[in-house]
Design an enzyme around this catalytic site. Structure first.
Site, PDB file in Angstrom:
ATOM      1  N   HIS A   1      50.505  17.705  13.022  1.00 17.84           N
ATOM      2  CA  HIS A   1      49.464  17.514  12.004  1.00 17.84           C
ATOM      3  C   HIS A   1      49.902  16.417  11.025  1.00 17.84           C
ATOM      4  CE1 HIS A   1      46.321  19.987   9.474  1.00 17.84           C
ATOM      5  NE2 HIS A   1      45.849  18.844   9.889  1.00 17.84           N
TER       6      HIS A   1
ATOM      7  N   HIS B   1      55.186  26.671  16.878  1.00 20.29           N
ATOM      8  CA  HIS B   1      54.437  26.802  15.622  1.00 20.29           C
ATOM      9  C   HIS B   1      54.778  25.650  14.667  1.00 20.29           C
ATOM     10  CE1 HIS B   1      52.599  29.221  12.258  1.00 20.29           C
ATOM     11  NE2 HIS B   1      53.359  28.390  11.566  1.00 20.29           N
ATOM     12  N   GLU B   2      56.052  25.493  14.407  1.00 22.22           N
ATOM     13  CA  GLU B   2      56.459  24.467  13.444  1.00 22.22           C
ATOM     14  C   GLU B   2      56.163  23.066  13.963  1.00 22.22           C
ATOM     15  OE1 GLU B   2      56.867  25.435  10.581  1.00 22.22           O
ATOM     16  OE2 GLU B   2      57.303  27.536  10.979  1.00 22.22           O
TER      17      GLU B   2
ATOM     18  N   HIS C   1      52.704  22.070  13.090  1.00 22.67           N
ATOM     19  CA  HIS C   1      52.624  21.489  11.734  1.00 22.67           C
ATOM     20  C   HIS C   1      53.095  20.038  11.763  1.00 22.67           C
ATOM     21  CE1 HIS C   1      51.530  25.070   9.545  1.00 22.67           C
ATOM     22  NE2 HIS C   1      52.633  25.724   9.853  1.00 22.67           N
TER      23      HIS C   1
HETATM   24 ZN   LIG Z   1      53.017  27.786   9.584  1.00 15.91          ZN
END
Ligand SMILES: [Zn+2]
Length: 677
Positions: A469, A462-463, A466
């Site tokens: 991105h 998940h992290e 990010h």
């Molecule tokens: Zn998040």
């Protein structure tokens, strides 16, 4: 140069940054920015992209770069002195930001750039200008002098309240521990958790074991401690943190902080002409109204409720007794072991952190056409910190990444990505992005490496989503590079999208390798793990919906006191939740996302973006999960464009059509047939 924070040419010199550097550096940079803004504005005649917007972007970039290490250290190394220095700067930054946001000269100049030059600029540039004009309005630029002053004063007060909320929570978390002398109380606890508790006791010069409220310890107790009274004590300590109840009652109470935050946010919204803070918050998001958000969440609740009730019923049956709040995680874990013959603790030895990171990097490399290699050595804030270079497969550095994976004292709980340096091409020079990836996993104990649960692995993905991105952006304007300028309710798209890969057999094989033998996760365990993916997914769905609905309703109503906050949450729970909550539960007092962080009236973003991420992932399901063509497309359409393209347009560019909501429930294994009731 004596102040390391003022040298923003390379990576921050973390080990040289002292609390006494913080305020002087911040003051100096702000002073320089103020002077330069006036110089730039005076020279920009007529105002154009190149003579106004770009130089201002450069200033913002410089300020963000000087401040990033301070914000980061305050989160991961929260000493008394640093906290004080950090807090002293928050009003300075708030003042500057209000001053710029309410600067009429700047506002008029931006209007002129858009009006006079807009036709010749690209769509990304026009979006930056439109977003900037919107933000001037949301900063109160158009207000008459009285309300404008009041708005600024409110922002100033709010700037420190969020930090206070986080501090109370951290202090309350660290203030409580349970000393155990009688080993039988630890029955059920995994070996690693015991060893850590033993070490924690030794570090304090105590015999026996010291159990603390850091997440790995709390989690181990709730899932594994056979001693029901121990679980009850832990649960009560955890859910009353920073409140008027529980073992540290009143010492770090966030009640008054929440009241002030709500009152001020509502007042600010009213000054700008909004009915509520929720409405103001939605101005910068994809969702258009409170009704739309609430309707979306209520619909998810309705569709998940029958399945969730059945899931809870199954645990109750299995336990053979009525369950209290502190029994649910424990019995759920036992039921999972029984039903799927798989347990977190059995899997942990197969996921040493290094191995999981390497597997994650391999996966990202194959999907997105990049290479991730160890970088450094670099100056860091802790010996456990990792550092990596992200390169394009075709060659060339794209960005760099710090990782800080383990729980420790003076570190804020949770997991997050933050910017260290944003991408910027200014004056012919390109600054490449640098990210922080921070988690709170169970640390290595003695010679044993940090061993992750599969949940932890999903968090890591998940992290890292990010991070990608932020790191793979091709946008050269800082205000639209990476996650900047991305509608908040679309920010969780890359992160939740990447989570899906942590459930794929070929990826899991890559991620796993027993910490003693190197053996990958045996096929049979792998299949059981995958089969257990949607265990209690409807209960989890309701939990997220509960938090999100509470958040949007709280910010949609007027200001209220702490009791009103608790009552609002209780009302949402009565409507949505299937699990029992005791009356002393004070979850709201520790809900950092919406009081300390940026998710106020935006917590629904997780579910909102999950519609996008589930639907985006469905293309990979159609094409074979490790499809590099779809991966490159995701990189180009979503990851690289950052905030330079409207979030919905970016999604459509990737998927070839607007998002279809069905994928979310399907991926969670919640059948739509259950929606009938
Ligand atoms: Zn998040």
């Amino acid at each position: 140069m004596n102040n390391p924070l003022l040298d923003t040419t390379g990576l921050p010199a973390f080990s040289r940054i002292r609390p006494q550097h913080v305020e002087p550096a911040t003051r100096a940079v702000l002073e320089e920015c103020r002077a330069q803004v006036e110089t730039i504005l005076a020279a920009a005649e007529p105002p154009r992209w190149d003579n106004l917007v770009m130089p201002l972007e450069a200033l913002d970039h410089r300020l963000a770069r000087a401040w990033a290490p301070v914000g980061h250290l305050n989160a991961v190394q929260n000493t008394e002195a640093l906290r004080e220095a950090y807090n002293a700067c928050l009003p300075l930054l708030s003042d500057y930001s209000s001053e710029m946001g309410q600067h009429e000269g700047l506002f008029r100049a931006f209007e002129r750039v858009l009006a006079e030059e807009g036709d010749r600029l690209g769509a990304g540039q026009r979006k930056i200008l439109a977003d900037a004009l919107r933000d001037f309005h949301l900063s109160g630029v158009a207000l008459p002098p009285g309300p404008r002053e009041r708005f600024r004063a409110i922002m100033l007060e709010l700037s420190t309240l969020g930090a206070r909320f986080e501090e109370n929570l951290l202090d309350a978390t660290q203030a409580w521990r349970l000393e155990v002398r009688d080993e039988s109380r630890l029955a059920g606890l995994p070996e690693a958790a015991r060893e850590r508790a033993r070490q924690a006791a030794r570090n304090r010069g105590l015999d026996g074991w010291a159990l603390t409220l850091d997440f790995p310890c709390y989690h181990a107790v709730m899932c594994h401690a056979v001693d029901r009274e121990l679980r009850r004590e832990f649960y009560a300590a955890w859910v009353t943190r920073a409140s008027e109840l529980g073992p540290t009652a009143g010492r770090f109470d966030n009640g008054a902080v929440m009241e002030a935050i709500l009152r001020l946010r509502h007042e600010a919204a009213a000054i700008l002409g909004f009915e509520s803070y929720a409405q103001l918050s939605l101005e910068t998001k994809m969702a258009s109204s409170v009704e739309e958000v609430a309707g979306f969440l209520e619909d998810l609740a309705r569709r998940s409720r029958t399945a969730a009730k059945a899931e809870l019923e199954a645990v109750q049956q299995f336990a053979g007794q009525p369950l209290e709040a502190w029994d649910i995680a424990f019995w759920s874990e036992r039921l999972r072991e029984h039903a799927y013959e798989v347990s977190d603790e059995e899997l942990r030895p197969y996921f040493p952190a290094d191995r999981a990171m390497a597997g994650l990097f391999d996966t990202a490399a194959q999907l997105f056409g990049i290479r991730i290699v160890p970088g450094g050595p670099v100056d860091t804030w802790h010996p456990e910190v990792g550092f990596y270079r992200i390169e394009d497969a075709e060659g060339g550095l794209l960005g760099q990444l710090y990782t800080d994976l383990y729980a420790r004292e003076q570190k804020r709980g949770g997991a997050w990505m933050d910017e260290c340096v944003g991408r910027a091409k200014l004056g012919g020079q390109t600054a490449l992005p640098v990210a922080f990836l921070v988690c709170n996993f169970m640390p290595p104990v003695g010679a044993r490496p940090g061993l992750l649960s599969h949940d932890d692995v999903v968090t890591l993905f998940h992290e890292f989503g990010h991070c990608l991105h932020h790191l793979l952006t091709r946008v050269d304007w800082p205000s639209a590079a990476g996650i900047n300028g991305v509608a908040w309710d679309a920010v969780e798209l890359p992160s939740q999208f990447l989570e899906n890969f942590a459930w794929h057999p070929t990826v899991i094989e890559r991620l796993s390798g027993h910490h003693l033998t190197g053996e990958p996760l045996p096929r049979v365990l792998l299949e059981r793990l995958i089969a257990s993916r949607n265990f209690q997914s409807a209960m989890q769905m309701l939990r997220q919906v509960e938090f999100a609905l509470f958040d949007i309703r709280l910010y949609a109503r007027g200001a209220t006191d702490a009791a009103g906050v608790v009552a609002e949450l209780d009302a949402v729970r009565r409507e949505v939740a299937v699990v029992p909550y005791p009356g002393f539960n004070r979850f709201a007092h520790g809900f950092s996302h919406i009081f300390g962080g940026g998710y106020a009236a935006g917590y629904y973003s997780y579910k909102w973006a999950e519609v996008l991420s589930a639907d985006a992932f469905s293309l990979f399901e159609e094409n074979g999960v490790m499809d590099p063509v779809a991966g490159r497309r995701f990189r180009a359409c979503i990851l690289e464009v950052g905030g330079s393209v409207d979030a919905l347009d970016a999604f459509i560019a990737f998927r070839g059509r607007p998002p279809e909501p069905g994928a979310l429930l399907r991926l969670a294994g919640i059948s739509d047939a259950a929606a009938a009731t």
